[in-house]
Scaffold this motif. Structure first.
Motif, PDB file in Angstrom:
ATOM      1  N   ASP A  97       0.838  -1.199   0.000  1.00  0.00           N
ATOM      2  CA  ASP A  97       0.000   0.000   0.000  1.00  0.00           C
ATOM      3  C   ASP A  97       0.873   1.250   0.000  1.00  0.00           C
ATOM      4  OD1 ASP A  97      -2.309  -1.401  -0.054  1.00  0.00           O
ATOM      5  OD2 ASP A  97      -2.723  -1.268   2.099  1.00  0.00           O
ATOM      6  N   ALA A  98       0.526   2.211  -0.838  1.00  0.00           N
ATOM      7  CA  ALA A  98       1.265   3.476  -0.901  1.00  0.00           C
ATOM      8  C   ALA A  98       0.946   4.332   0.319  1.00  0.00           C
ATOM      9  CB  ALA A  98       0.886   4.217  -2.183  1.00  0.00           C
ATOM     10  N   PRO A  99       1.816   5.309   0.656  1.00  0.00           N
ATOM     11  CA  PRO A  99       1.528   6.210   1.774  1.00  0.00           C
ATOM     12  C   PRO A  99       0.204   6.938   1.580  1.00  0.00           C
ATOM     13  CG  PRO A  99       3.793   6.475   1.023  1.00  0.00           C
ATOM     14  CD  PRO A  99       3.105   5.620   0.012  1.00  0.00           C
ATOM     15  N   VAL A 100      -0.421   7.345   2.684  1.00  0.00           N
ATOM     16  CA  VAL A 100      -1.716   8.030   2.606  1.00  0.00           C
ATOM     17  C   VAL A 100      -1.603   9.354   1.855  1.00  0.00           C
ATOM     18  CG1 VAL A 100      -2.606   6.956   4.702  1.00  0.00           C
ATOM     19  CG2 VAL A 100      -1.293   9.086   4.868  1.00  0.00           C
ATOM     20  N   ASN A 101      -0.428   9.943   1.854  1.00  0.00           N
ATOM     21  CA  ASN A 101      -0.225  11.218   1.166  1.00  0.00           C
ATOM     22  C   ASN A 101       0.595  11.029  -0.108  1.00  0.00           C
ATOM     23  OD1 ASN A 101       2.034  10.562   2.708  1.00  0.00           O
ATOM     24  ND2 ASN A 101       2.603  12.705   3.069  1.00  0.00           N
ATOM     25  N   ASP A 102       0.356   9.912  -0.782  1.00  0.00           N
ATOM     26  CA  ASP A 102       1.101   9.579  -2.000  1.00  0.00           C
ATOM     27  C   ASP A 102       0.764  10.510  -3.161  1.00  0.00           C
ATOM     28  OD1 ASP A 102       2.917   7.878  -3.416  1.00  0.00           O
ATOM     29  OD2 ASP A 102       1.193   6.997  -4.435  1.00  0.00           O
ATOM     30  N   ASP A 103      -0.433  11.118  -3.144  1.00  0.00           N
ATOM     31  CA  ASP A 103      -0.814  12.013  -4.235  1.00  0.00           C
ATOM     32  C   ASP A 103      -1.246  13.360  -3.685  1.00  0.00           C
ATOM     33  OD1 ASP A 103      -3.344  11.569  -3.187  1.00  0.00           O
ATOM     34  OD2 ASP A 103      -3.887  10.125  -4.753  1.00  0.00           O
ATOM     35  N   LEU A 104      -1.418  14.321  -4.593  1.00  0.00           N
ATOM     36  CA  LEU A 104      -1.762  15.694  -4.199  1.00  0.00           C
ATOM     37  C   LEU A 104      -3.057  15.747  -3.422  1.00  0.00           C
ATOM     38  CD1 LEU A 104      -1.220  18.737  -4.339  1.00  0.00           C
ATOM     39  CD2 LEU A 104      -2.392  18.765  -6.557  1.00  0.00           C
ATOM     40  N   LEU A 122       8.804   5.791   2.046  1.00  0.00           N
ATOM     41  CA  LEU A 122       8.870   6.122   0.626  1.00  0.00           C
ATOM     42  C   LEU A 122       9.042   4.894  -0.264  1.00  0.00           C
ATOM     43  CD1 LEU A 122      10.997   9.354   0.101  1.00  0.00           C
ATOM     44  CD2 LEU A 122       8.561   9.039  -0.235  1.00  0.00           C
ATOM     45  N   SER A 123       9.347   3.758   0.331  1.00  0.00           N
ATOM     46  CA  SER A 123       9.641   2.585  -0.490  1.00  0.00           C
ATOM     47  C   SER A 123       8.435   2.138  -1.310  1.00  0.00           C
ATOM     48  CB  SER A 123      10.122   1.430   0.393  1.00  0.00           C
ATOM     49  OG  SER A 123       9.102   1.024   1.293  1.00  0.00           O
ATOM     50  N   THR A 124       7.215   2.485  -0.865  1.00  0.00           N
ATOM     51  CA  THR A 124       5.999   2.105  -1.598  1.00  0.00           C
ATOM     52  C   THR A 124       5.337   3.308  -2.266  1.00  0.00           C
ATOM     53  OG1 THR A 124       4.686   2.342   0.422  1.00  0.00           O
ATOM     54  CG2 THR A 124       5.596   0.163  -0.042  1.00  0.00           C
ATOM     55  N   ALA A 125       6.010   4.462  -2.212  1.00  0.00           N
ATOM     56  CA  ALA A 125       5.414   5.666  -2.803  1.00  0.00           C
ATOM     57  C   ALA A 125       5.495   5.610  -4.324  1.00  0.00           C
ATOM     58  CB  ALA A 125       6.119   6.911  -2.279  1.00  0.00           C
TER      59      ALA A 125
END
Length: 354
Positions: free
Chosen positions: A32-39, A56-59
């Motif tokens: 799962d990407a970080p919760v703040n992966d996008d704008l 950042l490894s999953t960003a």
């Protein structure tokens, strides 16, 4: 990427569809990407100072995300809306991550405010205006972890160096500033103001100053950054002028070999009570050699008062062979530096040896 690979395998081998579906679901949960992966998911910054860490490894990077001053395929986003206008500083670490600052509510409307590339080694500092929302894009290809920090821009670090000695009113004291802006914008060298604590000032970067009077002078340096943040540093320069002078060397005008003659040295001191050593030297064909020494207190006196040192000298055959002898008196102040050593030596008139 893993999900797409599993899907292709499932198409090629229909008999394992159910098993692959189970593995695909597990892989998705683990990446799962970080919760703040996008704008749209930018984490809001509250009260300053603010700090937040992300994996950042999953960003990832959104389609259409600006590259600004650094390229990466791993970014996270933050947003900040200040209540008051002021200078703020953003850091991202532990590695030297890229940080870009924008205004705007969507990828299509982002307008860059400032940007720091990866490995730049400096923070991002800018004026954040009250009521304006700022978006922070943080990332780097190689980074596994990212900690984002936002705070009020710190004041500059101001200091200066000066030799740690006891100065006199005859000395020109040299000062060297030590200046650093932790916010990374730099020092305005034209803003330097030196206050020497004696009613005089200077705006030079490396001033030399002569104090007009003895005392403990609090020297203060004030500096300003290019954006107007200021700081000062103070150091006390101790000024004590110690100065004695040999004003007369009395010796007889004539003598003979083997005769014991008296030599008197007169010392003037008008500033501080001192302990003074007088070395008495006599001339010979190759210069001077010491023949006696005496040390005693020499009080400070006004109006031309003097302290006498008395010596006895036996005229030698070498003096008789030379036909004359000259005495030299050399004064040294104990425990202090004499401010004007040039007047610490004096010669007698030559004593003619009969």
């Amino acid at each position: 990427m893993l999900n797409r690979q599993l899907a292709r395998i499932a198409v090629a081998v229909p008999g394992v569809v159910a098993l692959l579906a189970v593995h695909a679901a597990g892989a998705s949960a683990a990446t799962d990407a970080p919760v703040n992966d996008d704008l749209a998911g930018a984490l809001p910054v509250g009260a300053l100072p603010f700090a937040n860490g992300q994996d950042l490894s999953t960003a990832t990077v959104q389609e259409g995300e600006p590259s600004s001053c650094f390229e990466t395929d791993r970014t996270v986003w933050y947003s900040y809306t200040p209540a008051e206008t002021g200078m703020v500083t953003a850091h991202a670490g532990p590695d030297h991550l890229g940080v870009a600052v924008y205004t705007g509510d969507s990828l299509d409307t982002l307008a860059e405010v400032t940007c720091r590339p990866t490995y730049s080694g400096t923070p991002v500092t800018f004026e954040a205006r009250a009521g304006t929302t700022y978006r922070f894009r943080v990332g780097a290809n190689y980074a596994e972890q990212a900690t984002f920090r936002l705070d009020v821009a710190p004041p500059p670090e101001v200091g200066f160096d000066v030799a740690e000695v006891e100065w006199s009113v005859f000395d020109e004291v040299a000062f060297w500033p030590r200046l650093f802006d932790p916010a990374g914008l730099g020092i305005d060298l034209g803003s330097l103001v030196w206050d020497f604590g004696d009613g005089t000032t200077s705006t030079e970067q490396f001033p030399r100053h002569r104090f007009a009077s003895d005392g403990d002078h609090a020297v203060r340096l004030t500096a300003r950054t290019v954006d107007g943040r200021t700081a000062s540093a103070t150091h006390t320069s101790v000024v004590r002028t110690h100065d004695v002078a040999v004003v007369k060397v009395n010796a007889p005008s004539t003598a003979r070999a083997g005769q014991r003659v008296g030599v008197t040295v007169e010392v003037r001191n008008t500033r501080y009570d001192e302990t003074v050593e007088i070395r008495l030297e006599r001339s010979h064909p190759w210069g001077f050699e010491q023949v006696d020494a005496a040390t005693k207190p020499v009080p400070a006196t006004a109006g031309g008062g003097r302290t006498s040192f008395s010596f006895a000298y036996t005229v030698t055959p070498q003096d008789a062979a030379a036909g004359k002898v000259t005495f030299r008196a050399v004064a040294a102040v104990r425990d202090h530096r004499d401010a004007l050593p040039a007047d610490n030596e004096l010669l007698s008139a030559p004593v003619r040896i009969r």
